[in-house]
Design an enzyme around this catalytic site. Structure first.
Site, PDB file in Angstrom:
ATOM      1  N   GLY A 149      74.254  55.297 -39.921  1.00 50.41           N
ATOM      2  CA  GLY A 149      73.245  56.519 -39.340  1.00 50.41           C
ATOM      3  C   GLY A 149      71.906  55.972 -38.694  1.00 50.41           C
ATOM      4  CB  CYS A 150      68.974  57.110 -37.592  1.00 47.28           C
ATOM      5  SG  CYS A 150      68.544  59.302 -38.131  1.00 47.28           S
ATOM      6  CE1 TYR A 151      71.233  50.912 -40.272  1.00 43.26           C
ATOM      7  CE2 TYR A 151      69.476  52.065 -41.623  1.00 43.26           C
ATOM      8  CZ  TYR A 151      70.651  50.890 -41.547  1.00 43.26           C
ATOM      9  OH  TYR A 151      71.345  50.694 -43.121  1.00 43.26           O
ATOM     10  CB  ALA A 152      75.008  52.979 -36.065  1.00 44.70           C
TER      11      ALA A 152
END
Length: 355
Positions: A149-152
């Site tokens: 998700g976005c924190y990757a």
């Protein structure tokens, strides 16, 4: 571990970004409103969407598909299945990744390749496809980060930095590419339509090494909130990947960041002067600003990226860093949020070529 960034720290030598040509934000608003079963709900959706802090979002879809015309990808009797969406991902993700890489000064001497993407799957993977298109040596080491998700985007940077720490001669190419627009869903739920209306397509490429000038990467941090596993989910269904983004996220995030122990972890004795916060939405940025008591202009770079490009999942925080890098910030922290609810971060600070 010390929060001071060492003179021999891994550093970002260059960042480049890319988005597709087709701006779909305005057309999406009308398409989404048409899903609602009465005009009162449609007016409420349009009003709420207009306050989201986004002016433009781009998609790899084009022509009738991007216009959401009758008979196009999303305007058929049945929603496109996951296979059809993955075929579009396989056709477009490598090209968008290469578009971002083309903006870098050079990929000569790359020894490692790290790729992050959570909006599609294919094998051979993007790592092999990119390596072959670039003509990288067959022995280049590759890592793929998927479905975080976005924190990757932060995990991508930390992984590349770990490689450089273990091998100071390494030259790492790190790439994040996301095609969020391939996962629109028909819905009559306003909250779901607003969540989908934040996401867009984009790619970013970064070169990291142990020498030269750039944004040096220091200590990382991770935080997963207790009892928050259902706040953000990303589920593979028969009609693509279904995003659930609870309306409780900003409030829960603001509460967590207001905790003195969390603030100590993030701020420390010498609070960062520069903030590269993943713009997961205007309300998320407001929650971060409020929870950490930041100055009103602290998240200007994040708000600018959100306005011009929307939320491109893992690639977005790299767009923010690209905007901040020319300022040569002395100290900063990159933070991103995603499924869990969880947060990933990494400290950074500008370092000269003579360090």
């Amino acid at each position: 571990m010390s929060r001071t960034i060492a003179s021999n720290a891994p550093r970002i030598n260059a960042i480049a970004t890319a988005v597709p040509e087709c701006d779909v934000h305005t057309r999406y608003t009308e398409w989404a409103a048409s899903q609602l079963d009465d005009e009162r709900k449609a007016k409420l959706f349009r009003r709420m969407e207009s306050r989201g802090g986004i002016s433009h979002r781009y998609s790899v879809l084009s022509g009738k598909d991007a216009a959401l015309d009758f008979g196009s990808f999303y305007m058929r009797e049945e929603e496109p299945g996951t296979r059809a969406r993955m075929e579009r991902y396989a056709a477009h993700a490598p090209d968008l990744a290469m578009q971002a890489i083309a903006g870098l000064p050079s990929t000569e001497g790359v020894t490692h390749l790290v790729v992050a993407s959570c909006t599609g799957f294919l094998a051979p993977g993007l790592d092999q496809i990119i390596a072959r298109r670039l003509g990288l040596a067959a022995g280049v080491e590759r890592v793929s980060i998927g479905f975080m998700g976005c924190y990757a985007g932060v995990t991508l940077l930390r992984t590349a930095a770990h490689i450089v720490r273990s091998d100071p001669s390494a030259r790492v190419l790190a790439v994040a590419v996301e095609l969020c627009s391939l996962h629109l869903q028909q819905s009559q739920d306003i909250q779901s339509l607003l969540a989908m209306g934040q996401f867009a397509d984009g790619a970013a490429a970064v070169l990291l090494s142990a020498d030269g000038e750039g944004l040096a990467l220091g200590q990382g941090l991770s935080l997963a909130l207790e009892e928050s596993g259902d706040l953000i989910t990303w589920t593979i269904g028969n009609s693509g990947f279904v995003m659930h983004l609870s309306g409780e996220v900003p409030g829960k995030l603001g509460e967590a960041l207001d905790d003195p122990a969390v603030q100590e972890t993030i701020l420390g004795e010498n609070p960062p002067t520069t903030w590269a916060v993943h713009p997961g939405g205007r309300s998320v940025l407001d929650a971060v600003e409020r929870g950490l008591a930041l100055p009103p202009d602290a998240l200007d770079a994040s708000r600018g990226v959100l306005d011009e490009f929307g939320n491109m999942s893992s690639a977005t925080v790299l767009f923010v860093l690209d905007r901040l890098a020319p300022e040569k910030p002395a100290s900063g922290i990159a933070l991103a949020f995603g499924p869990g609810l969880a947060m990933e971060g990494v400290r950074f600070g500008w370092i000269g070529s003579d360090a």
